[in-house]
Design an enzyme around this catalytic site. Structure first.
Site, short mmCIF file in Angstrom:
data_model
loop_
_atom_site.label_atom_id
_atom_site.label_comp_id
_atom_site.label_asym_id
_atom_site.label_seq_id
_atom_site.Cartn_x
_atom_site.Cartn_y
_atom_site.Cartn_z
N CYS A 2 0.72 -1.30 0.00
CA CYS A 2 0.00 0.14 -0.18
C CYS A 2 1.02 1.27 0.00
O CYS A 2 2.05 1.42 0.22
CB CYS A 2 -0.91 0.12 1.19
SG CYS A 2 -1.88 -1.49 1.74
N ARG A 27 4.97 0.23 -6.41
CA ARG A 27 4.91 -0.59 -5.34
C ARG A 27 3.91 -1.75 -5.37
O ARG A 27 4.11 -2.66 -4.73
CB ARG A 27 4.70 0.23 -3.90
CG ARG A 27 5.58 1.43 -3.77
CD ARG A 27 5.09 2.43 -2.54
NE ARG A 27 5.16 1.57 -1.41
CZ ARG A 27 6.38 1.63 -0.52
NH1 ARG A 27 7.26 2.45 -0.84
NH2 ARG A 27 6.42 0.91 0.64
N TRP A 75 -3.37 -2.47 -1.44
CA TRP A 75 -2.88 -3.92 -1.77
C TRP A 75 -3.69 -4.74 -0.70
O TRP A 75 -3.44 -4.69 0.57
CB TRP A 75 -1.33 -4.25 -1.38
CG TRP A 75 -0.87 -5.45 -1.41
CD1 TRP A 75 -0.79 -6.16 -0.48
CD2 TRP A 75 -0.29 -5.83 -2.63
NE1 TRP A 75 -0.08 -7.70 -0.93
CE2 TRP A 75 0.29 -7.26 -2.14
CE3 TRP A 75 0.19 -5.63 -3.86
CZ2 TRP A 75 1.04 -8.20 -3.11
CZ3 TRP A 75 0.94 -6.39 -4.77
CH2 TRP A 75 1.37 -7.62 -3.99
N ASN A 101 -1.76 1.80 6.12
CA ASN A 101 -0.53 0.83 5.61
C ASN A 101 -0.34 -0.05 6.74
O ASN A 101 -0.03 0.58 7.72
CB ASN A 101 0.89 1.29 4.84
CG ASN A 101 0.65 2.21 3.85
OD1 ASN A 101 -0.60 2.08 3.26
ND2 ASN A 101 1.49 2.54 3.06
N GLY A 102 -0.17 -1.33 6.71
CA GLY A 102 0.09 -2.12 7.63
C GLY A 102 -1.00 -3.22 7.85
O GLY A 102 -1.96 -3.17 7.22
N GLU A 482 20.62 -15.57 -7.77
CA GLU A 482 20.03 -14.22 -7.92
C GLU A 482 19.50 -14.45 -9.40
O GLU A 482 18.44 -13.82 -9.57
CB GLU A 482 20.91 -13.23 -7.80
CG GLU A 482 20.62 -12.08 -8.13
CD GLU A 482 19.09 -11.31 -7.47
OE1 GLU A 482 18.74 -12.03 -6.70
OE2 GLU A 482 18.73 -10.33 -8.00
N LYS A 486 15.64 -13.72 -10.47
CA LYS A 486 15.15 -12.54 -11.39
C LYS A 486 14.24 -13.34 -12.65
O LYS A 486 13.44 -12.70 -12.71
CB LYS A 486 16.53 -11.98 -12.00
CG LYS A 486 16.37 -10.43 -12.22
CD LYS A 486 16.74 -9.75 -11.03
CE LYS A 486 16.02 -9.88 -9.82
NZ LYS A 486 16.43 -9.26 -8.81
N GLU A 489 10.93 -14.30 -11.28
CA GLU A 489 9.95 -13.36 -10.83
C GLU A 489 9.51 -12.36 -11.98
O GLU A 489 8.16 -11.97 -11.96
CB GLU A 489 11.07 -12.18 -10.08
CG GLU A 489 11.22 -12.38 -8.87
CD GLU A 489 12.23 -11.53 -8.36
OE1 GLU A 489 11.71 -10.56 -7.23
OE2 GLU A 489 13.17 -10.94 -8.74
N HIS A 505 23.90 -35.03 -6.86
CA HIS A 505 23.27 -35.54 -5.96
C HIS A 505 21.90 -35.60 -6.08
O HIS A 505 21.17 -35.63 -4.98
CB HIS A 505 23.71 -34.81 -4.58
CG HIS A 505 25.24 -34.91 -4.47
ND1 HIS A 505 25.79 -36.23 -4.08
CD2 HIS A 505 26.11 -34.11 -4.69
CE1 HIS A 505 27.19 -36.09 -3.76
NE2 HIS A 505 27.34 -34.84 -4.39
N LYS A 600 7.07 -3.93 -4.16
CA LYS A 600 8.49 -3.12 -3.94
C LYS A 600 8.86 -3.42 -2.51
O LYS A 600 9.92 -3.89 -2.23
CB LYS A 600 8.35 -1.88 -4.66
CG LYS A 600 10.11 -1.22 -4.27
CD LYS A 600 10.92 -1.93 -5.21
CE LYS A 600 12.21 -1.58 -5.44
NZ LYS A 600 13.08 -2.49 -5.87
C1 F6R Z 1 13.78 -9.40 -5.92
C2 F6R Z 1 13.77 -8.40 -4.85
C3 F6R Z 1 13.23 -8.84 -3.57
C4 F6R Z 1 13.96 -8.03 -2.56
C5 F6R Z 1 13.33 -8.25 -1.12
C6 F6R Z 1 14.15 -7.39 0.03
O1 F6R Z 1 14.01 -8.72 -6.98
O2 F6R Z 1 13.65 -7.32 -5.06
O3 F6R Z 1 13.57 -10.08 -3.43
O4 F6R Z 1 15.13 -8.08 -2.65
O5 F6R Z 1 12.05 -8.15 -1.01
O6 F6R Z 1 13.79 -6.02 -0.21
P1 F6R Z 1 14.81 -5.21 0.35
O7 F6R Z 1 15.97 -5.26 -0.33
O8 F6R Z 1 13.94 -3.79 0.19
O9 F6R Z 1 14.88 -5.64 1.85
#
Ligand code: F6R
Length: 605
Positions: A2, A27, A75, A101-102, A482, A486, A489, A505, A600
């Site tokens: 949110c 976000r 959200w 928010n929350g 990673e 990516k 996602e 294994h 985000k």
């Molecule tokens: C993936 C991504 C998430 C964030 C995770 C932590 O592309 O962006 O996995 O890395 O939600 O977020 P932060 O770094 O803001 O604590």
């Protein structure tokens, strides 16, 4: 997650709030709404819509004017996305409006009590509980009404409240969900994210948990939820409003990938000390004696930041010779960890607001541990909660998935590892070697980015895969993790990452022509081992894309990256794989900046 934006001043508030909401769109959200008023008006006017900010805009009635307002992108947590469940929530008399928010943890219990008292709820949300509590309070001031309501609420919140009888102010409060005030000339703003403020002011005040504020057009006051005044000196944020624009790119992700050479230049700037072959990290708050006393380093982060922490751990272990590891903060906080006084804990977070990381930091601090932060957002909750740390200076990252922040975080870890190493046993020669390597990074990143067209062609070749395997060894393994994150996602292709050594294994059973493998194959002491893993895959007719320093004969394709020092190679090897994920998702027509089901910053559990 949110988003909140609010304004009090002289300007026409509705367009300003819509613009602020649009800046928070990245976000992730499913509905939006706003309430406005003006000093001359006695009522609050509301408009809400399920869907995008543009759907809300389309619904704004003619003559919807005012100079004070609060707005929200929601959200869904309690109750499906709908007009009714969107915020703001108002009481039946339309006196009180709340955006939140929350999550109110005891919402069900409070709701039952209120219903027993005859309150009729309009929505299914937890937030509406807060609205009724504030509306029913007999306290004399709005501040007192909000305070009374918050006393009975358990959970997390960032809230902004308006009241028709107190229409010269907005009252805000924070507990676990970010609230930032924007201080202007005869106007005040509030938001859950600097992004919504930056076009109007660079002067910001970040509220602490347990803090509230009253905003009037020409003044603001901050105080604790128990009423004690606090001092809040506005900080100047350096981020440019333009950083939130796409700057000619089709997506924020592409823009942010392309910015990495400059971003890395920024994290290095002013920190390298050639004379002693080390780096200065001004905010570390860790003197040499303390640094020598560290017996272990534990890095905590989530998602991409956890992966950056894995590379960070291997840098610290390699350069400073301190045992180090990275663990998901979300797991750490629930396993009643043994907190050791000689361990240095490092919390990693782009946003500095991720709830699981923040909660882990708070638990550690409670147990007396020393915690550093490796954080991008200046003044964020984790940055402020930590005893010191390193800012990663990547600039704002708008795309939901992290790219430039990942790279800069790893570089920040390289700086920290070099700093700790040079206090301990890293030689001057090795210090010099790493500094030279760090200096080469921006140019080498640019070189990789210039190969984008070739990577795009490869993406077209691999985009029809249903599933992909990513492998790497030791330093290459977090790169594989990673890259696979990516890809999944943003393209929604299933991807797995394994240490190359683990293939036989178990996961080797998956290898067949329809399951391509991306192999991280640096020219280091493990080159032959990595080649052997590719051999095993080839023997099962698996297709291979290698990321390497030279053409790999066993691979069907090789993306060649420039060689740096072994320790710094992971930084470069991740970058073409960001582009691979990007172009794969693009070929599949995905919504790259806002992948489904993701937000985000994850400020709830
Ligand atoms: C993936 C991504 C998430 C964030 C995770 C932590 O592309 O962006 O996995 O890395 O939600 O977020 P932060 O770094 O803001 O604590």
């Amino acid at each position: 997650m949110c988003g909140i934006v609010g304004y009090i001043g002289k300007r026409d508030v509705a367009p300003l709030l819509l613009e602020g909401l649009a800046r928070l769109e990245y976000r992730g959200y499913d509905s939006a709404g706003m309430v406005i008023t003006s000093p001359k008006s006695t009522g609050l006017k509301m408009v809400k819509a399920k869907g995008r900010v543009r759907d809300l805009e389309a619904r704004v009635p003619k003559r919807f004017t005012g100079t004070t307002g609060i707005a929200h992108t929601r959200w869904a947590t309690h109750g499906a996305p709908s007009d009714i469940n969107s915020h703001p929530h108002m009481d039946p008399e339309n006196k009180v409006a709340v955006v939140h928010n929350g999550i109110v943890d005891n919402a069900a219990e409070l709701r039952a009590k209120l219903e027993a008292d005859g309150v009729v709820f309009a929505s299914e949300t937890d937030t509406e509980v807060l609205t009724h509590l504030i509306a029913r309070s007999q306290a004399e001031t709005l501040e007192e009404k909000v305070r009374e309501a918050l006393k009975v609420v358990e959970g997390t919140y960032g809230i902004a409240v308006m009241h028709a009888d107190f229409n010269d102010r907005i009252v805000v409060a924070r507990n676990g969900s970010p609230v930032v005030l924007g201080i202007g000339e005869k106007e005040m703003l509030v938001a859950s994210d600097i992004a919504a403020l930056i076009a109007h002011t660079r002067q910001i005040v970040t509220l602490d948990d347990g803090e509230m504020a009253t905003l009037k057009a020409d003044e603001f006051r901050t105080y604790t939820t128990s009423g004690t005044l606090t001092t809040a000196t506005p900080e100047t944020v350096e981020w440019e409003a333009a950083s939130y624009d796409m700057g000619g790119h089709d997506t924020y992700m592409h823009k942010e990938i392309s910015e990495q050479a400059d971003a890395v230049d920024r994290v290095l700037r002013g920190r390298i000390d050639e004379k002693f072959s080390t780096v200065h990290l001004g905010g570390l708050n860790l003197d040499a004696r303390e640094a020598r006393g560290i017996r272990r380093v534990k890095i905590l982060g989530c998602g991409t930041s956890y992966h950056a922490g894995m590379i960070g751990a291997s840098l610290i272990e390699g350069l400073a010779r301190i045992p180090a590891d990275s663990e998901p903060a979300s797991e750490f906080r629930y396993r009643n960890p043994v907190v050791d006084p000689d361990t240095l804990y490092i919390a990693v977070s782009q946003s500095g607001e991720t709830y699981d990381v923040l909660a882990a930091v708070q638990e550690l601090k409670r147990k007396g541990a020393r915690v550093l932060g490796v954080v991008n957002v200046v003044g964020s909750a984790i940055a402020r909660e930590a005893d010191g740390g390193v800012y990663v200076h990547a600039g704002p990252e708008v795309c939901v998935v992290s790219t430039k922040c990942f790279t800069n975080t790893v570089v920040a870890f390289a700086l920290l590892a070099l700093h700790l190493g040079r206090i301990r046993d890293l030689s001057v020669a090795d210090g010099k070697r790493i500094i030279e390597g760090l200096r080469k990074l921006p140019g080498q990143i640019q070189e990789i980015l210039e190969g984008e067209e070739d990577i795009k062609k490869l993406a077209a070749e691999y985009a029809d895969a249903k599933s992909m395997m990513f492998i790497g060894r030791v330093r290459g393994y977090p790169v594989a993790l990673e890259a696979s994150l990516k890809l999944k996602e943003i393209s929604y292709i299933h991807a797995e990452a394994y240490p190359a050594s683990e293939l036989k294994h178990g996961p080797l059973a998956l290898i067949e022509p329809a399951m391509p493998t991306v192999a991280i194959v640096p020219n280091d002491s493990l080159l032959e081992k990595n080649r052997a893993a590719m051999e095993e895959i080839k023997a099962r007719s698996g297709k291979i894309l290698a990321v390497a320093h030279q053409v790999q004969e066993k691979a069907d394709h090789t993306i060649i990256v420039p060689k740096n020092e072994d320790e710094l190679d992971p930084i470069l090897m991740g970058i073409p794989l960001q582009l691979l994920a990007y172009h794969t998702a693009l070929a599949l027509g995905r919504d790259i900046d806002k992948p489904r089901n993701l937000a985000k910053s994850v400020t709830v559990e």
